[in-house]
Every structure is written in C-alpha cells, then in structure tokens.
Scaffold this motif. Structure first.
Motif, PDB file in Angstrom:
ATOM      1  N   GLY A  14       0.707  -1.125  -0.096  1.00 58.25           N
ATOM      2  CA  GLY A  14       0.062  -0.013   0.051  1.00 58.25           C
ATOM      3  C   GLY A  14       0.837   1.106   0.116  1.00 58.25           C
ATOM      4  O   GLY A  14       1.891   1.761   1.065  1.00 58.25           O
ATOM      5  N   ALA A  15       0.867   2.285  -1.370  1.00 51.76           N
ATOM      6  CA  ALA A  15       1.240   3.261  -1.918  1.00 51.76           C
ATOM      7  C   ALA A  15       0.786   4.640  -0.977  1.00 51.76           C
ATOM      8  O   ALA A  15       0.804   5.529  -1.523  1.00 51.76           O
ATOM      9  N   GLY A  16       0.183   4.129  -0.011  1.00 46.62           N
ATOM     10  CA  GLY A  16      -0.776   5.730   0.438  1.00 46.62           C
ATOM     11  C   GLY A  16      -0.081   6.281   1.669  1.00 46.62           C
ATOM     12  O   GLY A  16       1.580   5.669   1.564  1.00 46.62           O
ATOM     13  N   PRO A  17      -0.749   7.373   2.071  1.00 47.90           N
ATOM     14  CA  PRO A  17       1.228   8.223   3.162  1.00 47.90           C
ATOM     15  C   PRO A  17       1.150   7.466   3.951  1.00 47.90           C
ATOM     16  O   PRO A  17       2.131   7.884   4.557  1.00 47.90           O
ATOM     17  N   THR A  18       0.379   6.771   4.497  1.00 49.59           N
ATOM     18  CA  THR A  18       0.872   5.710   5.021  1.00 49.59           C
ATOM     19  C   THR A  18       1.747   4.803   5.594  1.00 49.59           C
ATOM     20  O   THR A  18       3.141   5.148   5.590  1.00 49.59           O
ATOM     21  N   GLY A  19       1.746   4.164   3.923  1.00 48.25           N
ATOM     22  CA  GLY A  19       2.620   3.249   3.112  1.00 48.25           C
ATOM     23  C   GLY A  19       3.930   3.954   2.364  1.00 48.25           C
ATOM     24  O   GLY A  19       5.361   3.391   3.347  1.00 48.25           O
ATOM     25  N   GLU A  20       4.010   5.202   2.588  1.00 46.17           N
ATOM     26  CA  GLU A  20       4.899   5.886   1.925  1.00 46.17           C
ATOM     27  C   GLU A  20       5.835   6.283   3.280  1.00 46.17           C
ATOM     28  O   GLU A  20       7.313   6.427   3.591  1.00 46.17           O
ATOM     29  N   ALA A 142      11.172  -7.203   7.875  1.00 50.97           N
ATOM     30  CA  ALA A 142       9.512  -7.392   8.088  1.00 50.97           C
ATOM     31  C   ALA A 142       8.588  -6.929   6.431  1.00 50.97           C
ATOM     32  O   ALA A 142       9.220  -6.169   5.538  1.00 50.97           O
ATOM     33  N   VAL A 143       7.324  -7.129   7.233  1.00 47.93           N
ATOM     34  CA  VAL A 143       6.065  -6.595   6.177  1.00 47.93           C
ATOM     35  C   VAL A 143       5.035  -5.546   6.913  1.00 47.93           C
ATOM     36  O   VAL A 143       4.818  -6.645   7.335  1.00 47.93           O
ATOM     37  N   ALA A 144       4.901  -4.562   6.179  1.00 46.50           N
ATOM     38  CA  ALA A 144       3.944  -3.738   6.837  1.00 46.50           C
ATOM     39  C   ALA A 144       2.877  -3.282   5.678  1.00 46.50           C
ATOM     40  O   ALA A 144       3.019  -3.298   4.828  1.00 46.50           O
ATOM     41  N   VAL A 145       2.021  -3.950   6.096  1.00 41.68           N
ATOM     42  CA  VAL A 145       0.114  -3.572   5.703  1.00 41.68           C
ATOM     43  C   VAL A 145      -0.217  -2.446   5.863  1.00 41.68           C
ATOM     44  O   VAL A 145      -0.458  -2.069   6.469  1.00 41.68           O
ATOM     45  N   CYS A 146      -0.007  -2.159   4.715  1.00 40.04           N
ATOM     46  CA  CYS A 146      -0.804  -0.245   4.983  1.00 40.04           C
ATOM     47  C   CYS A 146      -2.138  -0.623   3.656  1.00 40.04           C
ATOM     48  O   CYS A 146      -1.843   0.546   3.249  1.00 40.04           O
ATOM     49  N   THR A 147      -2.680  -1.295   3.994  1.00 44.20           N
ATOM     50  CA  THR A 147      -3.860  -1.722   2.665  1.00 44.20           C
ATOM     51  C   THR A 147      -5.137  -0.530   2.713  1.00 44.20           C
ATOM     52  O   THR A 147      -5.735  -0.831   1.965  1.00 44.20           O
ATOM     53  N   GLY A 148      -4.812   0.238   4.540  1.00 46.81           N
ATOM     54  CA  GLY A 148      -6.227   1.630   4.413  1.00 46.81           C
ATOM     55  C   GLY A 148      -7.309   0.398   4.737  1.00 46.81           C
ATOM     56  O   GLY A 148      -7.538  -0.556   5.408  1.00 46.81           O
ATOM     57  N   SER A 149      -8.473   1.184   4.765  1.00 44.89           N
ATOM     58  CA  SER A 149      -9.697   0.916   4.514  1.00 44.89           C
ATOM     59  C   SER A 149     -10.689   0.851   3.521  1.00 44.89           C
ATOM     60  O   SER A 149     -10.473   2.451   2.756  1.00 44.89           O
ATOM     61  N   ALA A 150     -12.290   0.662   3.493  1.00 41.16           N
ATOM     62  CA  ALA A 150     -12.664   0.490   1.950  1.00 41.16           C
ATOM     63  C   ALA A 150     -14.097   1.621   2.478  1.00 41.16           C
ATOM     64  O   ALA A 150     -14.610   0.905   3.285  1.00 41.16           O
ATOM     65  N   ALA A 151     -14.567   1.771   2.001  1.00 45.98           N
ATOM     66  CA  ALA A 151     -16.446   2.787   2.530  1.00 45.98           C
ATOM     67  C   ALA A 151     -16.805   1.175   2.420  1.00 45.98           C
ATOM     68  O   ALA A 151     -17.123   0.221   2.133  1.00 45.98           O
ATOM     69  N   ALA A 152     -17.528   1.024   4.144  1.00 44.68           N
ATOM     70  CA  ALA A 152     -18.577   0.038   4.197  1.00 44.68           C
ATOM     71  C   ALA A 152     -20.011   0.113   3.359  1.00 44.68           C
ATOM     72  O   ALA A 152     -20.985   2.318   3.696  1.00 44.68           O
ATOM     73  N   VAL A 308      -0.673  -1.449   9.549  1.00 47.35           N
ATOM     74  CA  VAL A 308      -0.184   0.689  10.113  1.00 47.35           C
ATOM     75  C   VAL A 308      -1.684   0.250   9.310  1.00 47.35           C
ATOM     76  O   VAL A 308      -1.807   0.932   8.520  1.00 47.35           O
ATOM     77  N   GLY A 309      -1.614   2.108  10.444  1.00 45.67           N
ATOM     78  CA  GLY A 309      -2.873   2.766   9.613  1.00 45.67           C
ATOM     79  C   GLY A 309      -4.207   1.815   9.846  1.00 45.67           C
ATOM     80  O   GLY A 309      -4.497   1.341  10.480  1.00 45.67           O
ATOM     81  N   ASP A 310      -5.152   2.380   8.688  1.00 46.51           N
ATOM     82  CA  ASP A 310      -6.299   2.956   8.686  1.00 46.51           C
ATOM     83  C   ASP A 310      -7.128   0.924   9.212  1.00 46.51           C
ATOM     84  O   ASP A 310      -7.071   0.523   9.240  1.00 46.51           O
ATOM     85  N   VAL A 311      -5.538   0.224   8.504  1.00 47.00           N
ATOM     86  CA  VAL A 311      -5.730  -1.215   8.380  1.00 47.00           C
ATOM     87  C   VAL A 311      -5.825  -1.984  10.052  1.00 47.00           C
ATOM     88  O   VAL A 311      -6.217  -2.942   9.905  1.00 47.00           O
ATOM     89  N   ASN A 312      -5.471  -1.807  10.824  1.00 52.10           N
ATOM     90  CA  ASN A 312      -5.947  -1.919  12.795  1.00 52.10           C
ATOM     91  C   ASN A 312      -6.698  -1.232  13.260  1.00 52.10           C
ATOM     92  O   ASN A 312      -7.501  -2.004  13.796  1.00 52.10           O
ATOM     93  N   GLY A 313      -7.534  -0.041  12.520  1.00 49.92           N
ATOM     94  CA  GLY A 313      -8.437   0.336  12.895  1.00 49.92           C
ATOM     95  C   GLY A 313      -8.815   1.644  14.232  1.00 49.92           C
ATOM     96  O   GLY A 313      -9.747   1.241  14.573  1.00 49.92           O
ATOM     97  N   GLY A 321      -2.733   7.554  10.278  1.00 50.93           N
ATOM     98  CA  GLY A 321      -2.041   6.867   9.740  1.00 50.93           C
ATOM     99  C   GLY A 321      -0.628   6.783   9.793  1.00 50.93           C
ATOM    100  O   GLY A 321       0.824   6.360   9.567  1.00 50.93           O
ATOM    101  N   LYS A 322      -0.272   8.250   9.469  1.00 55.42           N
ATOM    102  CA  LYS A 322       1.620   8.731   9.496  1.00 55.42           C
ATOM    103  C   LYS A 322       1.544   8.858  10.067  1.00 55.42           C
ATOM    104  O   LYS A 322       3.106   8.242  10.756  1.00 55.42           O
ATOM    105  N   TYR A 323       1.738   9.537  11.325  1.00 56.79           N
ATOM    106  CA  TYR A 323       1.783   9.337  13.173  1.00 56.79           C
ATOM    107  C   TYR A 323       2.580   7.917  13.119  1.00 56.79           C
ATOM    108  O   TYR A 323       3.431   7.173  13.352  1.00 56.79           O
ATOM    109  N   GLN A 324       1.453   6.749  13.408  1.00 54.65           N
ATOM    110  CA  GLN A 324       1.579   5.336  13.361  1.00 54.65           C
ATOM    111  C   GLN A 324       2.883   5.048  12.308  1.00 54.65           C
ATOM    112  O   GLN A 324       3.204   3.733  12.753  1.00 54.65           O
ATOM    113  N   ALA A 325       3.072   4.749  12.020  1.00 50.22           N
ATOM    114  CA  ALA A 325       3.838   5.176  10.499  1.00 50.22           C
ATOM    115  C   ALA A 325       5.436   4.958  10.865  1.00 50.22           C
ATOM    116  O   ALA A 325       6.164   4.859  10.477  1.00 50.22           O
ATOM    117  N   ARG A 326       5.654   6.575  11.335  1.00 50.88           N
ATOM    118  CA  ARG A 326       7.090   7.126  11.301  1.00 50.88           C
ATOM    119  C   ARG A 326       7.150   6.033  13.145  1.00 50.88           C
ATOM    120  O   ARG A 326       8.112   5.679  13.654  1.00 50.88           O
TER     121      ARG A 326
END
Length: 473
Positions: A14-20, A142-152, A308-313, A321-326
């Motif tokens: 995932g290359a959103g702000p969190t993954g970046e 490490a593998v970092a999953v930063c795939t985020g979330s989708a609209a429910a 990291v980010g939305d994917v952990n809820g 998400g960016k804070y968690q990423a740092r």
C-alpha cells in the motif's frame, strides 16, 4: 506469465500516506524498502478523501467568511463558480495522475512495484502485475500492511444494485447531481452534504441515530445540524433505511417513515479493513478483519508483520496513519539493528497518541475541531472529569473575525490532576486553534502552567483565558 524474485529489508503493501511514510522512515534508517501499489501512489487521501473534499469545501467556507464581515460582504456580488471549484479540486488531485507522487518515491530511494499483493507465508509477498506476471518478494526484516480501509456498504436490500456512491465518487464526481441522498451523519456525510449543497445539489441527509457527529461532543452535532438545515439541507434523524431500488433514473430509498427519492445516493456509514484479498489467511489471520496490533504496530503473534494505519482500525485519519507509520518505521529500524525497542507511553517506537490524544477536524460550516476525550468517553473510562463550556463569540478576536460570531469551546478537565483530557472547538476557522489544544493534552500541561501561556490580543485564541477563568470560577 513471467516470474521473478526480489529481496528487500522491508516490503510495504500500500502506497498511500501511511505506506509512504513507513518506507521513507526505514530507508532513511539505512534499510531497503519496496512499496507495492495496485492503484494510485498517494492513496485515498490524495485522490478521494482529504485533499479533494477540502478543495470542494474551501470556496464555500471563504464566501461565508467574507459575508460575515460588514464592508467586505458587499464585495460578494455573485454565486460560487461551480465549474471553477471542480477544476480547482481536480488540480489538487492532479487529475488523478500519480506521476508526481511516483517521482517523490523514486527520489526518496524507495523501490515501487505496481500490482496486487498477497501474503504468501512468513515474510513473503507475491505481486501480480498488470501484465499478469508475478514477482515474489522476500522481506529480511518486516512486511508492513498499509492497505487502509474501504467504504462499508450497509446490508440494505437492493442497495448494491443501485450503484451507490462511496466517498470516492462523492469527492470525484464531475458535476453536481440534481438531488443527492446521503446515508450517514458522521464527518464524511456532513462534509459532503455541505459541499454538494453549496455546489447546487438538493441534498437529503438520512441519519440512523438521533444526532449528527455522534462521537463528538453534543454541542458539535447540534451546531452542524442547525447549520445544515439553515443552508437548505433536508436532515432527517432516526431514519432506518430498509430497501433501495431504481425506478428509471431515480434512486428510491424506503425507510420506516416512507420513501425518499434522488438521482444519486452517497453511502457514508463507516469503513472496513482492506484485508479480504491480501492473503492474511496464509499466516493464520482471518480475511476481512482489522489487524490486531500492539503499540509498535506489530501484529500480535507475528513479530515480522506490521499493520499500520486504517488497516488496524485504531484511528482512521490520515495524520494518525502517518504518525503510526513514523513510529512503526522507527521500531522496524531499531529491531533490524538489534537495538532495544521501548514499548512504553510516548516512546519513539510506539504509537500511543491514538488512545487519548487524537486531533481531528470536521470541515463543515461551522468547523468542529477536537482532540482527546469527550465528556462521554471520560465517563465511560471511569475518569474523574469536569466539563467547562464557553461561547467563543465572547472574545474580541472572534467578534473581529466575523460579525455575530457563533461558536462554542468545551474542555474536559481532570479536576484531581488539573490537566486537560479533551478539548472541542465549534465555530468558524477553529481548526487553527487545534494544535495548541493538542500540545496541552499530549503534554498534560497543568492548568496552573497554562495560565502563563498568554494569548495574543485580539485573537480568537483568547478563548483559552476565558476557559481557564471559567474553570477557576
């Protein structure tokens, strides 16, 4: 179909702000990293959320601010240019072209791989590219999953068949629908109701509960409700939508009080984790669920995997998400170097602000800016607390900012330690007050010390003095 194998220290899905940010931190820490992205580099925030939605809202906000000042109001002689507003929105998304973001990734020394990624056991990821070729990635650390979330999409009969808008369509539509139905009265539903109403849509907002912004202080939801209705939005509370259908070009929603019709329906009722199709089952996790992580963002029981980010809820906001990423990036680097990782509050390796010090802004008219705990959350946690409220319009800076300024400041105080647990501002332009409140909450600055943080006169920040005076009585 071709196949290849590549090895990196860290593989980021995932290359959103969190993954970046994860990739940037680990690369600056001396490790190698690859980002895997199947859509646009930059993620939801850049193309479908924060940036386009605020671009849609800003013109309306600016006009409201000018109209609230005598003398300046006379300069507003026409209506908002809808086409120009949409063009400005498109400029912030670069017309949904991510080449600028790709350039940043490459300049930062981060590898980028386009395609869909699936975990394939411990420290392994298989990426299927646009041409069908596969690349197997191995992660040394490490593998970092930063795939985020989708609209429910809620389980309403027929709703998927009417092809509802999600926030993606709600922020990227090329023109305003004549009639827009909005399901959900959280921050997305309220923001986009304001935006499209101002751009010419007849908006009906349907909220299942009895108030808007249910996670905020009640004063916030009440103020936004009044403003939406004053601006012509038909807001209906306590509405339970039970079915949806299309009749010719109309969307028809059936609810417990009858029917409502529109041209499009926007679903804004929450998010769900993007873990369904990324192979979490290959490492013993259940697809579709949020990843359960510790404060270093490490998935419990899998010391090489990070969520990291939305994917952990935990807190689904771009800045969190960016804070968690740092924090996660720092922990990954430390562990790779064999250094001690400090798992404690406010450590450089842990994310703890999302427990009780998350700042957020709802960019409605009025704005709602908040950080920390609400009075209800403090009560639920059994914390001693006292609520102090004061009208923001009572300070000279607010009166100068807008004639008839209306707003409210609410602070939740721990009366035993005399520190702030939470702060909420409701009013025009209050987002710019928020970081001072965030520093006070995160730093647990004693109220006795806050007395010496003298607000400049005449600014809206003078509300801090009024709140302290109200607390002291």
């Amino acid at each position: 179909m071709s196949s290849a194998e590549q090895t990196y220290d860290v593989v980021v899905l995932g290359a959103g702000p969190t993954g970046e940010n994860v990739a940037d931190v680990v690369v600056r820490g001396g490790l190698s990293a690859v980002l895997v992205e199947e859509h646009l580099v930059g993620g939801e925030c850049s193309y479908y959320a924060c940036m386009p939605s605020k671009a849609l809202l800003r013109g309306t906000e600016a006009i409201e601010e000018v109209r609230a000042v005598q003398g300046a109001a006379a300069a507003v002689t026409g209506e908002q240019d809808v086409a120009a507003t949409l063009r400005r929105r498109d400029s912030f998304t670069h017309d949904w072209d991510d080449s600028g973001q790709v350039g940043w990734v490459e300049g930062a020394g981060i590898a980028l791989l386009r395609g869909t990624a699936r975990l394939d056991g411990e420290r392994a990821v298989v990426v299927t590219g646009p041409d069908g070729g596969q690349t197997r990635l191995s992660a040394r650390h490490a593998v970092a999953v930063c795939t985020g979330s989708a609209a429910a999409v809620p389980p309403v009969e027929g709703l998927p068949d009417v092809q509802p808008w999600t926030p993606r369509e709600g922020t990227s539509a090329k023109e305003a629908p004549r009639r827009l139905l909005v399901l959900g009265g959280g921050y997305v539903g309220c923001e986009l109701s304001f935006a499209w109403n101002a751009l010419g849509s007849e908006v009906t907002l349907l909220q299942r509960g009895d108030r808007l912004l249910p996670r905020a202080e009640p004063q916030a939801g009440d103020a936004v409700l009044r403003s939406l209705r004053d601006h012509g939005v038909d807001v209906r509370l306590d509405v339970d939508v039970t079915a949806a259908r299309r009749e010719d070009d109309e969307v028809v929603l059936t609810h417990d009080g009858g029917e409502v019709r529109g041209d499009e329906v926007l679903v804004a009722v929450g998010r769900q984790a993007r873990t369904t199709a990324i192979g979490v089952d290959t490492v013993g996790l259940e697809p579709g669920r949020y990843l359960d992580v510790d404060d270093t963002l490490q998935v419990r029981g899998l010391p090489w995997l990070y969520g990291v980010g939305d994917v952990n809820g935990r807190r689904q906001l771009t800045h969190m998400g960016k804070y968690q990423a740092r924090q996660a990036g720092a922990a990954i680097v430390a562990r790779a170097r064999g250094e001690e990782v400090r798992v404690e509050d406010w450590s450089p390796h842990t994310a703890t602000a999302d427990r009780a010090a998350t700042p957020s802004v709802v960019f409605t008219t009025p704005q709602v800016a908040s950080v920390g705990l609400t009075s209800a959350q403090a009560r639920e946690r059994g914390l001693p607390h006292r609520v102090v409220e004061h009208p923001i319009g009572s300070v000279a800076g607010a009166a100068l900012f807008a004639d008839g300024y209306e707003g409210t400041a609410v602070v939740v105080v721990d009366p035993e330690r005399e520190v702030l647990l939470g702060v909420t501002f409701v009013g025009p332009a209050v987002a710019e007050l928020l970081h001072a409140a965030t520093v006070a909450v995160v730093g647990e600055v004693p109220i006795g010390r806050l007395w010496h943080a003298v607000p400049a006169y005449p600014t809206v920040s003078e509300i801090w003095l009024r709140l302290l005076e109200a607390f002291r009585g």
